[in-house]
Design a protein around this motif. Structure first.
Motif, PDB file in Angstrom:
ATOM      1  N   MET A 225      -0.992   5.104   0.511  1.00  0.00           N
ATOM      2  CA  MET A 225       0.462   4.386   0.774  1.00  0.00           C
ATOM      3  C   MET A 225       1.201   5.397   1.421  1.00  0.00           C
ATOM      4  N   LYS A 226       2.287   4.998   2.502  1.00  0.00           N
ATOM      5  CA  LYS A 226       3.301   5.749   2.970  1.00  0.00           C
ATOM      6  C   LYS A 226       4.085   6.477   1.877  1.00  0.00           C
ATOM      7  N   GLN A 227       4.072   7.713   1.739  1.00  0.00           N
ATOM      8  CA  GLN A 227       4.653   8.171   0.642  1.00  0.00           C
ATOM      9  C   GLN A 227       6.178   8.248   0.848  1.00  0.00           C
ATOM     10  N   GLU A 228       6.878   8.640   1.853  1.00  0.00           N
ATOM     11  CA  GLU A 228       8.289   8.768   2.063  1.00  0.00           C
ATOM     12  C   GLU A 228       8.948   7.697   3.115  1.00  0.00           C
TER      13      GLU A 228
ATOM     14  N   ASN B   4      -0.895   3.210  16.880  1.00  0.00           N
ATOM     15  CA  ASN B   4      -2.378   2.794  16.500  1.00  0.00           C
ATOM     16  C   ASN B   4      -3.054   3.865  15.744  1.00  0.00           C
ATOM     17  N   GLN B   5      -2.801   5.170  16.098  1.00  0.00           N
ATOM     18  CA  GLN B   5      -3.486   6.101  15.462  1.00  0.00           C
ATOM     19  C   GLN B   5      -3.088   6.187  13.934  1.00  0.00           C
ATOM     20  N   TRP B   6      -1.922   5.895  13.471  1.00  0.00           N
ATOM     21  CA  TRP B   6      -1.358   6.145  12.218  1.00  0.00           C
ATOM     22  C   TRP B   6      -1.802   4.947  11.405  1.00  0.00           C
ATOM     23  N   LEU B   7      -2.041   3.578  12.057  1.00  0.00           N
ATOM     24  CA  LEU B   7      -2.612   2.622  11.513  1.00  0.00           C
ATOM     25  C   LEU B   7      -4.040   2.610  11.103  1.00  0.00           C
TER      26      LEU B   7
ATOM     27  N   ASP C 235      -3.961   2.350   3.635  1.00  0.00           N
ATOM     28  CA  ASP C 235      -2.545   2.224   3.041  1.00  0.00           C
ATOM     29  C   ASP C 235      -1.596   1.968   4.215  1.00  0.00           C
ATOM     30  N   ASN C 236      -1.897   2.722   5.101  1.00  0.00           N
ATOM     31  CA  ASN C 236      -0.798   2.558   6.422  1.00  0.00           C
ATOM     32  C   ASN C 236      -0.818   1.259   6.913  1.00  0.00           C
ATOM     33  N   LEU C 237      -1.958   0.540   6.817  1.00  0.00           N
ATOM     34  CA  LEU C 237      -1.962  -0.810   7.442  1.00  0.00           C
ATOM     35  C   LEU C 237      -1.248  -1.807   6.459  1.00  0.00           C
ATOM     36  N   ARG C 238      -1.525  -1.554   5.062  1.00  0.00           N
ATOM     37  CA  ARG C 238      -0.940  -2.405   4.329  1.00  0.00           C
ATOM     38  C   ARG C 238       0.833  -2.104   4.275  1.00  0.00           C
TER      39      ARG C 238
ATOM     40  N   ARG D  89     -26.349  -0.194   4.175  1.00  0.00           N
ATOM     41  CA  ARG D  89     -25.381   0.955   4.048  1.00  0.00           C
ATOM     42  C   ARG D  89     -23.976   0.766   4.933  1.00  0.00           C
ATOM     43  N   SER D  90     -23.555  -0.284   4.651  1.00  0.00           N
ATOM     44  CA  SER D  90     -22.281  -0.717   5.295  1.00  0.00           C
ATOM     45  C   SER D  90     -21.217  -0.902   4.236  1.00  0.00           C
ATOM     46  N   THR D  91     -19.826  -0.880   4.624  1.00  0.00           N
ATOM     47  CA  THR D  91     -18.878  -1.024   3.608  1.00  0.00           C
ATOM     48  C   THR D  91     -17.559  -1.703   4.308  1.00  0.00           C
ATOM     49  N   ILE D  92     -17.207  -2.559   3.550  1.00  0.00           N
ATOM     50  CA  ILE D  92     -15.825  -3.214   3.795  1.00  0.00           C
ATOM     51  C   ILE D  92     -14.904  -3.304   2.936  1.00  0.00           C
ATOM     52  N   SER D  93     -13.463  -3.196   3.317  1.00  0.00           N
ATOM     53  CA  SER D  93     -12.476  -3.045   2.555  1.00  0.00           C
ATOM     54  C   SER D  93     -11.480  -3.988   2.949  1.00  0.00           C
ATOM     55  N   TYR D  94     -10.701  -4.731   1.976  1.00  0.00           N
ATOM     56  CA  TYR D  94      -9.850  -5.702   2.167  1.00  0.00           C
ATOM     57  C   TYR D  94      -9.094  -6.186   0.850  1.00  0.00           C
ATOM     58  N   PRO D  95      -7.764  -6.612   1.131  1.00  0.00           N
ATOM     59  CA  PRO D  95      -7.018  -6.951  -0.290  1.00  0.00           C
ATOM     60  C   PRO D  95      -7.423  -8.168  -0.793  1.00  0.00           C
TER      61      PRO D  95
END
Length: 329
Positions: free
Chosen positions: A1-4, A30-33, A38-41, A149-155
């Motif tokens: 998560m963006k801390q500040e 785009n690089q930050w995302l 956490d940055n995307l969220r 050997r693949s991974t997906i993350s989502y809310p």
């Protein structure tokens, strides 16, 4: 998560939301995302706050710079300060002041809910396939098939105006249509954006490939974006950089979910390349004269030994085993 919450990225995000970001600034965003989920969220929450502020905004003569300053104040949770107020305020000003106070309270409470409450009720889910392919259904009903050997993350729940997921490895997506909420996949430094379609995404050390089966897919990298249609493939090379698009020459991208290898005038070297990947084999073409020989057949749930036997018989060649290696000559 963006801390500040008062980092310069907030200014860049708002410029992007207003379509005022320069190319360089959009690249930085785009690089930050792509740096973290956490940055995307955070961006989804930020964008939702921005939209809520626009809906609740009091119509006034205040200029955009002042509005942006108020928005930053809301996001940064300012401490209340004592104000010196004239004893003879006009009723209109009093009403505006009350409305502004209510707006501030609503936005502050909404942001607190997103950043604190949603963390408790919208956990990030991470699924890994291990040594077997795996099929998973996402919160919106979209179906994803993960290769080994693949991974997906989502809310746990897709909130905001986007359906964002992150992928490593390879997966096939059948996305539930929703024009109001685009489906976005972050894979390495590539972003795949769709509304409702089916396609395959494959990420490796050398490159990222997107093969479209149905619908239309937007593939972006840095400031470049291309649209990919059925039977087309977009490739982002780690070495060459940029994006390229070409016709998809075969349907081998399906093998891990259909258990079929369809060869239609497929050169032998290409079939060997897929066999090495699918069976984790080490097949070597020693005779260069047979590399481009075409093969037309379909292998359905066949063992590697059976496939090698068919290749040997088809081209009248010898397949010799040398430890783990299989040499075609």
């Amino acid at each position: 998560m963006k801390q500040e919450l008062d980092r310069p990225i907030d200014d860049l995000l708002v410029k992007s939301l207003l379509d005022e970001a320069t190319v360089a600034e959009q690249m930085e965003i785009n690089q930050w995302l792509s740096d973290s989920d956490d940055n995307l969220r955070y961006f989804e929450h930020f964008e939702l706050i921005w939209q809520q502020s626009k809906e609740l905004e009091i119509r006034s003569i205040v200029d955009e710079n002042a509005a942006w300053k108020r928005f930053k104040d809301r996001v940064n949770f300012p401490q209340e300060k004592e104000n010196v107020v004239s004893m003879y305020q006009k009723p209109v000003f009093n009403q505006f002041r009350v409305a502004a106070t209510i707006l501030l309270a609503v936005c502050t409470g909404w942001l607190a809910y997103l950043l604190v409450g949603n963390q408790l009720g919208n956990e990030q889910i991470t699924i890994s396939s291990g040594e077997q392919t795996l099929t998973d259904t996402l919160p919106d009903g979209s179906v994803v098939v993960l290769n080994r050997r693949s991974t997906i993350s989502y809310p746990e729940h897709f909130t905001g105006e986007k359906r964002s997921v992150a992928l490593t490895g390879e997966a096939f997506f059948d996305v539930t249509p929703d024009k109001t909420k685009p489906f976005i996949i972050s894979v390495n430094d590539v972003t795949v954006r769709v509304v409702g379609t089916s396609f395959n995404v494959k990420n490796s050390i050398e490159k990222t490939e997107v093969v479209v089966e149905t619908g239309l897919v937007e593939v972006a990298r840095d400031t470049q974006m291309i649209k990919v249609r059925p039977k087309e493939k977009a490739t982002a090379s780690r070495v060459a950089g940029g994006l390229t698009k070409q016709k998809s020459q075969d349907e081998f991208y399906k093998y891990y979910r259909t258990n079929r290898l369809i060869c239609e005038d497929t050169p032998l070297w290409r079939l060997v390349e897929i066999l090495n990947e699918a069976y984790e084999a080490e097949i070597v073409i020693e005779n260069e004269r047979i590399r481009n020989l075409p093969i037309n057949t379909t292998f359905e749930q066949k063992s590697l030994e059976n496939i090698i036997a068919v290749i040997s018989e088809t081209f009248s060649i010898t397949a010799q085993k040398d430890g783990k290696r299989i040499i075609l000559k």
